[in-house]
Design an enzyme around this catalytic site. Structure first.
Site, mmCIF file in Angstrom:
data_model
loop_
_atom_site.group_PDB
_atom_site.id
_atom_site.type_symbol
_atom_site.label_atom_id
_atom_site.label_comp_id
_atom_site.label_asym_id
_atom_site.label_seq_id
_atom_site.Cartn_x
_atom_site.Cartn_y
_atom_site.Cartn_z
ATOM 1 N N ASP A 107 41.154 -2.746 19.316
ATOM 2 C CA ASP A 107 41.692 -4.061 18.973
ATOM 3 C C ASP A 107 42.437 -4.631 20.178
ATOM 4 O O ASP A 107 43.475 -4.098 20.560
ATOM 5 C CB ASP A 107 42.636 -3.899 17.764
ATOM 6 N N ASN B 183 43.557 -7.932 20.401
ATOM 7 C CA ASN B 183 44.507 -9.020 20.127
ATOM 8 C C ASN B 183 45.542 -8.688 19.069
ATOM 9 O O ASN B 183 46.292 -9.557 18.629
ATOM 10 C CB ASN B 183 43.750 -10.312 19.761
ATOM 11 N N ASP C 193 45.372 -7.987 15.892
ATOM 12 C CA ASP C 193 45.265 -8.449 14.492
ATOM 13 C C ASP C 193 44.863 -7.314 13.543
ATOM 14 O O ASP C 193 44.637 -7.536 12.359
ATOM 15 C CB ASP C 193 44.271 -9.617 14.370
ATOM 16 N N ASP D 22 37.619 -5.600 18.186
ATOM 17 C CA ASP D 22 36.962 -6.857 18.555
ATOM 18 C C ASP D 22 36.139 -6.692 19.833
ATOM 19 O O ASP D 22 36.169 -5.635 20.473
ATOM 20 C CB ASP D 22 38.005 -7.981 18.700
ATOM 21 N N ASP E 92 22.660 -5.485 15.114
ATOM 22 C CA ASP E 92 22.225 -5.292 13.747
ATOM 23 C C ASP E 92 21.514 -6.553 13.276
ATOM 24 O O ASP E 92 21.987 -7.666 13.526
ATOM 25 C CB ASP E 92 23.453 -5.053 12.856
ATOM 26 N N ASP F 169 18.667 -3.499 9.406
ATOM 27 C CA ASP F 169 19.304 -3.059 8.171
ATOM 28 C C ASP F 169 18.300 -3.002 7.010
ATOM 29 O O ASP F 169 17.595 -3.986 6.765
ATOM 30 C CB ASP F 169 20.412 -4.072 7.848
ATOM 31 N N GLU G 4 16.184 0.818 9.610
ATOM 32 C CA GLU G 4 16.862 1.670 8.629
ATOM 33 C C GLU G 4 15.948 1.742 7.408
ATOM 34 O O GLU G 4 15.732 0.731 6.728
ATOM 35 C CB GLU G 4 18.225 1.075 8.259
#
Ligand code: GLC
Length: 552
Positions: A21, A23, A25, A29, A98, A199, A250
Site C-alpha cells: 500500500d 498511499n 488507505d 495499489d 485477469d 477467469d 481457469e
C-alpha cells in the site's frame, strides 16, 4: 515439442490489494507494486499476473466489474497502470491481466440497462428466465449462493449467476455482446499487456434449456458445456492469435482429456490452463492422489498440451499450511513444495508470499473475515440452525482469506504493508515470517526459490523433459525423472515429518556414482545406505527435497 517463452517462464501472482500500500488507505495499489518490482525481479520472475484492477463495487474483490475500461480507485489510475507496464517491460518482465467475462457486476451499466425492461436492447446480454411454479427457473446452486437465480423486481423475471447475486452471468449466445468483449480485450492488448489469465473461462457456455440437476450440490453443470469451444475458437480468431501473448484459462471441473480440448496446439484456443483436481479436490496432502493426477495429466498432454503447476492462489489456502507442515518443518516443507511445483511438467506459478513461506490464518470471529464466499456460506448454515462456532471452525481451514492477508515485508506494524488500517488483518506471525528476514538469510526460502528459478533458466530439461514416476507404491516418497536429450533429473521428495528410506530404482542406482546434486533443502545431500543385491537406499530427512542430475 514446440518451444515458447510462456512454457519457460515462471509466473508470480500479485494479489495487489494485499501486496503493498503506497498511499496509506489500507489497500495495496499499483504504486505499491511499482515500488516492489525489483523484489519480484530479484526472485527471477518472468511474468506477473495481476488480479483484476478494473472499476468495481468490490463485492468479490474485483471479480465483479462495473467498467472494463477504468481502473478501480483503490488500485490507482490509468496513468499508474501505464507507468507500471513500462517499468515491468523495462525490467524485462511481462504482465498478464485477469479477464473476467463470464459475468459482470450487477452495477455494470449493461446490466442496469438489461434489467430495466423486457424489451431493452441489452435484455439478451444476460440470462433471464421466468420463474417456475412460484420459485426459480431450476434447482441449480451457484458457487456462492443457495440458488443460481435471483428474481428482479423490475420485471419479475430471474437472472442467472454462477457466483454471487451481485455477479450476473453474461449471455455468450449473444453475438453483439461477444463483439463488445473482444473489443475490450483488444483495448488492453493494444496497451501492450502480454496476455490474460481468464477467469472461469469454461463457464461461458450454459446447458441448453437449464434442466433441473439430479444432484444440484455438485455444481459441475456450470462448466464445460456444448458451445464453449466455439466461443474460444472465435475469441482466438478475432483477438488472441493477433498478439504474441500468453493465455491461461481457469478451468474448473475438467478431466485431462477434456482439458486438452482447451489447450491442444492444433485447436487454437488457449495456451495453458489451471485445472482444480488438486486445489478443489485434495483438501489435505494425499500422495497417492497427487501422483495419479500428475500421471493422467502428463499422459493426456505429452504431445500437444501444456499444463500449469500451482498449489495455492488467492482462492486457496496457502500451500505450506495445507500440503506441508507450517509448524516444525515450515522452512523445509515450503522448499520441498517449491521443488515439486517447479520440476513437474508445466509452467510454475508463485503466489505472493509463498516465496517466504507465509502461512494460513485463523481469525477468532467471522467478522474478521472479508471473503464473500465464506460469509455467504456462514449465513446459509447459521440460518439453517447450525451452531455458529462450529460453522466458523468448519469454514476456517479452506477460507479464501487464508491467502489474502497482507504481504509480510518486515516486522513493523501491519507487516510493513500499510501505514493505515489494512483492509484485512495481517497474519499474527509477521515478526517471524517476513521478506526482510528472508532477504538477509542465505538459506532462506526466498533464496531457495531464487536458486530453483535460476535452474529453470539454465536447464531445458526442467521445462521440456519427459516425466516418469520413479516411486509408484511409495507411501511418503515422491520421486520422478525428467529427461531431455542427454540430461536426466531425478527429483526425490519426502512428504512426511519423519525419516524415510527410498531405494533407488534401476538404472539410477548403477549410475548414482556419477550423479550431481543440483539442489537440496538440507545442508548436504541425503546419506546413502547399501542394501541387499547391490541396492542403494537414500536416507531422507523430514520433508527433504533433492534434485540429482545424470548426464549421458
Ligand atoms: C474465480 C476467481 C475468484 C472469483 C470467481 C468469480 O474463481 O479466482 O476469486 O471469486 O472466479 O469471478
Amino acid at each position: 515439442m514446440n518451444r515458447v517463452w510462456w512454457k519457460e517462464a515462471v509466473v508470480y501472482q500479485v494479489y495487489w490489494r494485499s501486496f503493498m500500500d503506497a498511499n496509506g488507505d489500507g489497500y495495496g495499489d499499483l504504486q505499491g507494486l511499482m515500488q516492489k518490482l525489483d523484489y519480484i525481479k530479484g526472485l527471477g520472475i518472468d511474468v506477473i499476473w495481476l488480479n483484476p484492477i478494473y472499476e468495481s463495487p468490490d463485492k468479490d474483490n474485483g471479480y465483479d466489474i462495473s467498467d472494463y475500461y477504468r481502473i478501480m480507485p483503490k488500485a490507482g489510475t490509468m496513468e499508474d497502470f501505464r507507468k507500471l507496464l513500462i517499468k515491468v517491460h523495462e525490467l524485462d518482465m511481462k504482465l498478464i491481466m485477469d479477464l473476467v467475462v463470464n459475468h459482470t457486476s450487477s452495477e455494470h451499466p449493461w446490466f442496469e440497462e438489461s434489467r430495466s425492461s423486457l424489451d431493452n436492447s441489452k435484455r439478451d446480454w444476460y440470462i433471464w428466465k421466468p420463474g417456475n411454479a412460484g420459485g426459480p427457473p431450476n434447482n441449480w446452486r451457484s458457487y456462492f449462493e443457495p440458488s443460481a437465480w435471483t428474481q428482479d423486481e423490475r420485471t419479475g423475471e430471474y437472472y442467472f449467476h454462477s457466483f454471487a447475486k451481485e455477479q450476473p452471468d453474461l449471455n455468450w449466445e449473444n453475438a453483439e455482446l461477444r463483439r463488445e468483449v473482444y473489443r475490450m480485450m483488444r483495448f488492453w492488448l493494444d496497451q501492450g499487456i502480454d496476455g490474460f489469465r481468464m477467469d472461469v473461462i469454461n463457464l461461458l457456455a450454459k446447458v441448453r434449456g437449464f434442466p433441473d440437476a439430479e444432484r444440484p450440490e455438485h455444481i459441475d453443470y456450470l462448466g464445460n458445456n456444448p458451445g464453449i469451444h466455439d466461443y474460444l475458437q472465435e475469441m482466438n480468431r478475432e483477438v488472441l492469435r493477433h498478439y504474441d501473448i500468453m493465455t491461461v484459462g481457469e478451468i474448473p471441473f475438467v478431466t485431462p482429456e477434456d482439458g486438452l480440448l482447451y489447450v491442444a496446439e492444433s485447436r487454437q484456443e488457449l495456451h495453458t490452463l489451471f485445472h482444480f483436481q488438486v486445489a478443489d479436490d485434495m483438501p489435505v496432502w494425499n500422495l497417492a492422489r497427487f501422483r495419479h493426477i500428475q500421471a493422467t495429466w502428463h499422459e493426456a498432454f505429452r504431445r500437444e498440451g501444456w499444463n500449469s503447476q500451482f498449489l495455492n492462489n488467492h482462492d486457496h489456502t496457502r500451500q505450506v499450511t495445507r500440503y506441508g507442515n507450517d509448524g516444525a518443518y515450515r522452512v523445509e516443507s515450503a522448499k520441498l513444495l517449491a521443488t515439486m511445483i517447479h520440476t513437474l511438467p508445466g509452467t510454475p506459478y508463485v503466489f505472493q508470499g509463498e516465496e517466504i513461506g507465509m502461512t494460513g490464518v485463523h481469525f477468532p470471529s467471522i467478522d474478521d473475515y472479508r471473503d464473500i464466499a465464506m460469509h455467504n456460506k456462514y449465513r446459509e448454515a447459521v440460518d439453517k440452525g447450525e451452531e455458529p462456532v462450529r460453522v466458523l471452525r468448519d469454514l476456517q481451514p479452506l477460507s479464501r482469506d487464508n491467502s489474502r492477508t497482507p504481504m509480510q515485508w518486515n516486522g513493523e506494524q501491519h507487516a510493513g504493508f500499510t501505514t493505515g488500517q489494512p483492509w484485512i488483518q495481517s497474519n499474527f506471525n509477521y515478526a517471524e515470517i517476513n521478506v526482510e528476514r528472508d532477504l538477509a538469510a542465505p538459506d532462506s526460502i526466498y533464496a531457495y526459490y531464487q536458486r530453483l528459478i535460476c535452474l529453470r533458466k539454465m536447464h531445458k530439461v526442467m521445462v521440456y523433459g519427459d516425466y516418469a514416476d520413479q516411486s509408484i507404491g511409495e507411501a511418503h516418497v515422491y520421486a520422478y525423472t525428467r529427461s531431455l536429450e542427454e540430461e536426466t533429473w531425478l527429483v526425490v521428495l519426502n512428504h512426511s515429518d519423519v525419516q524415510q528410506l527410498y531405494e533407488l530404482p534401476a538404472p539410477w542406482k548403477e549410475r548414482f556414482e556419477h550423479a550431481q546434486v543440483l539442489l537440496g533443502n538440507y545442508d548436504g545431500p541425503p546419506s546413502k545406505d547399501r542394501v541387499e543385491d547391490d541396492g542403494i537406499c537414500l536416507r531422507l530427512r523430514p520433508h527433504e527435497a533433492v534434485i540429482y542430475s545424470f548426464i549421458d
